[in-house]
Motif scaffolding. Structure first.
Motif, short mmCIF file in Angstrom:
data_model
loop_
_atom_site.label_atom_id
_atom_site.label_comp_id
_atom_site.label_asym_id
_atom_site.label_seq_id
_atom_site.Cartn_x
_atom_site.Cartn_y
_atom_site.Cartn_z
N TYR A 232 0.85 -1.20 0.00
CA TYR A 232 0.00 0.00 0.00
C TYR A 232 0.88 1.24 0.00
N ARG A 233 0.71 2.08 -1.01
CA ARG A 233 1.42 3.35 -1.12
C ARG A 233 2.93 3.21 -0.92
N GLY A 234 3.52 2.24 -1.61
CA GLY A 234 4.96 2.07 -1.58
C GLY A 234 5.49 1.39 -0.34
N ALA A 235 4.62 0.82 0.48
CA ALA A 235 5.07 0.12 1.69
C ALA A 235 4.44 -1.26 1.76
N LEU A 236 5.09 -2.16 2.50
CA LEU A 236 4.52 -3.48 2.75
C LEU A 236 3.96 -3.49 4.16
N LEU A 237 2.74 -3.95 4.29
CA LEU A 237 2.08 -3.99 5.59
C LEU A 237 1.72 -5.43 5.91
N GLU A 238 2.00 -5.82 7.14
CA GLU A 238 1.66 -7.17 7.57
C GLU A 238 0.19 -7.23 7.93
N GLU A 239 -0.48 -8.24 7.43
CA GLU A 239 -1.89 -8.40 7.74
C GLU A 239 -2.02 -9.11 9.09
N PRO A 240 -2.72 -8.50 10.04
CA PRO A 240 -2.83 -9.12 11.37
C PRO A 240 -3.44 -10.51 11.29
N LYS A 241 -2.97 -11.37 12.18
CA LYS A 241 -3.52 -12.73 12.22
C LYS A 241 -4.97 -12.67 12.68
N GLY A 242 -5.78 -13.53 12.16
CA GLY A 242 -7.17 -13.59 12.55
C GLY A 242 -8.07 -12.66 11.78
N THR A 243 -7.51 -11.90 10.82
CA THR A 243 -8.33 -10.91 10.13
C THR A 243 -9.25 -11.52 9.08
N PRO A 259 -11.15 -7.59 24.15
CA PRO A 259 -10.44 -8.33 23.11
C PRO A 259 -11.39 -8.73 21.97
N ILE A 260 -10.91 -8.57 20.74
CA ILE A 260 -11.67 -9.01 19.56
C ILE A 260 -10.73 -9.86 18.70
N ILE A 287 -20.41 -2.72 18.64
CA ILE A 287 -19.16 -2.78 17.87
C ILE A 287 -19.43 -3.63 16.63
N GLY A 288 -19.22 -3.01 15.48
CA GLY A 288 -19.49 -3.73 14.23
C GLY A 288 -18.53 -3.28 13.14
N LEU A 289 -18.68 -3.87 11.99
CA LEU A 289 -17.88 -3.51 10.82
C LEU A 289 -18.65 -2.51 9.97
N ARG A 290 -18.06 -2.06 8.90
CA ARG A 290 -18.72 -1.09 8.02
C ARG A 290 -20.01 -1.66 7.47
N ARG A 291 -21.01 -0.82 7.41
CA ARG A 291 -22.29 -1.22 6.86
C ARG A 291 -22.52 -0.61 5.48
N GLY A 292 -21.76 0.46 5.21
CA GLY A 292 -21.92 1.15 3.94
C GLY A 292 -22.62 2.49 4.12
N GLY A 293 -22.02 3.56 3.60
CA GLY A 293 -22.63 4.88 3.65
C GLY A 293 -22.41 5.64 4.94
N GLU A 294 -21.56 5.13 5.85
CA GLU A 294 -21.32 5.82 7.11
C GLU A 294 -20.65 7.18 6.88
N ARG A 295 -21.01 8.12 7.76
CA ARG A 295 -20.41 9.45 7.72
C ARG A 295 -19.97 9.83 9.12
N LEU A 296 -18.95 10.69 9.16
CA LEU A 296 -18.40 11.10 10.44
C LEU A 296 -18.07 12.59 10.36
N GLU A 353 -9.35 3.21 21.75
CA GLU A 353 -8.11 2.95 21.03
C GLU A 353 -8.12 1.51 20.53
N TRP A 354 -7.78 1.34 19.28
CA TRP A 354 -7.71 -0.03 18.70
C TRP A 354 -6.25 -0.45 18.60
N ARG A 355 -5.94 -1.60 19.23
CA ARG A 355 -4.57 -2.09 19.22
C ARG A 355 -4.54 -3.48 18.60
N LEU A 356 -3.64 -3.63 17.62
CA LEU A 356 -3.42 -4.94 17.02
C LEU A 356 -2.57 -5.79 17.95
#
Length: 357
Positions: A232-243, A259-260, A287-296, A353-356
């Protein structure tokens, strides 16, 4: 001249595809005897096995060269060969690796391949050979336009040259730029693996990983040595386990830690300017994932914006956005990781705060 250098030997691969193949091998033996150069002749069997003739012959040739004990093998590919290779690869849509063409130096198992004539045109080589009265063999298959390279060389090349006289040098220059980009990608990949103590991939696996890495796909996933990674954008990112585990929405009832494991992390809450205490007492938080159309709305004097735009500005990759826990009060979005709390719910209370892990 190479013939005047010690420890130089020659290799001739006898493909057996031409009625003149034996005569070519005899020519090489005679020439090497005259120049006092050791010659190895490898007679190979070209088996197509679903491949085209050119690819099958190349595989047989590589297998023969692999048996040589030499540490360095010099090949005679020239500027025209490079331009033709790049053009064919671009037409086939082979991506950055194909557009990089042939390397001046490359690894071949434990050997090194060098192409010292890659910047010299076929015309210049012929002029040199004639001027020095050198002998050479013309392969009659070079006139066979059913072979892709010959079609490019005999039909497409001359046509392109009528409009772009320097097309060969231009493509060769572009190949060098593409190769530089691929080299940067290889360095990035090797550094990433080394920093995490992962085993180095085989040459074949490395080639495949680089092909995926340089494809430009936003969701390209690389897997190696038990680790998943994305570019992503010229960098390599590790995908967290369990994702990739299934996730079901759950309630937050004011716990300081939640814990999630399905998302590979943990939600933590500390006192401060975050979600106002009155909302913590009044809302039923989910606590949920994106549903679509969210605004902040992150600033009182700025408009409410889509979560997608805010994540893009924050540099959160598209594949990661889908597995980030969001905090809702009913249907209203309250907080998103890396962005903050909506102004409507902000105040003295708890900061999420979300911590991997």
């Amino acid at each position: 001249m190479l013939k005047d250098r010690p420890n130089v030997s020659a290799v001739h691969v006898h493909h057996g595809l031409s009625a003149n193949a034996d005569a070519w091998a005899a020519f090489c033996r005679k020439l090497c005897r005259r120049w006092r150069i050791t010659l190895s002749v490898h007679k190979v069997r070209v088996e197509r096995s679903g491949k085209g003739l050119e690819a099958a012959a190349r595989d047989a040739r590589h297998a023969a060269l692999g048996k040589e004990t030499a540490e360095v093998i010099a090949l005679a590919h020239n500027l025209d060969d490079q331009a033709e290779t790049v053009l064919m690869n671009l037409l086939r849509g082979t991506g950055l690796r194909g557009a990089s063409g042939m390397r001046p130096r490359s690894r071949f198992g434990r050997k090194e391949l060098v192409r010292p004539l890659l910047d010299v045109s076929r015309r210049e080589i012929l002029e040199y050979a004639k001027r020095h009265r050198l002998e050479w063999i013309e392969d009659e298959s070079n006139a066979d336009e059913s072979l892709t390279r010959n079609f490019v060389r005999l039909r497409l090349g001359p046509l392109i040259e009528t409009r772009f006289p320097q097309w060969k040098r231009s493509l060769a220059r572009a190949a060098r730029l593409f190769a530089r980009k691929e080299s940067l990608a290889e360095g990035l990949l090797r550094s990433f693996l080394k920093e995490r103590g992962l085993n180095a991939p085989s040459e074949a696996k490395l080639v495949e990983m680089l092909k995926q890495l340089t494809s430009g796909g936003a969701r390209t996933l690389l897997e190696h040595d038990g680790t998943a990674m994305r570019a992503y954008r010229g960098a390599l990112l590790e995908e967290p386990k369990g994702t990739r585990a299934a996730f079901s929405p759950r309630l937050w009832k004011g716990e300081r830690r939640l814990p999630i494991p399905e998302l590979g992390g943990e939600l933590r809450f500390k006192p401060g300017e975050g979600i106002a205490s009155r909302w913590i007492n009044e809302c039923v938080f989910e606590i949920g994932l994106r549903r679509g159309g969210e605004r902040l709305q992150l600033h009182p004097r700025r408009p409410r914006r889509t979560l997608k735009n805010l994540f893009q500005e924050a540099g959160v990759p598209s594949w990661a956005r889908e597995r980030l826990p969001l905090l809702y009060c009913g249907n209203a979005l309250v907080w998103a990781p890396g962005l903050g709390v909506d102004v409507r719910y902000r105040g003295r209370g708890l900061i999420p705060e979300w911590r991997l892990l």
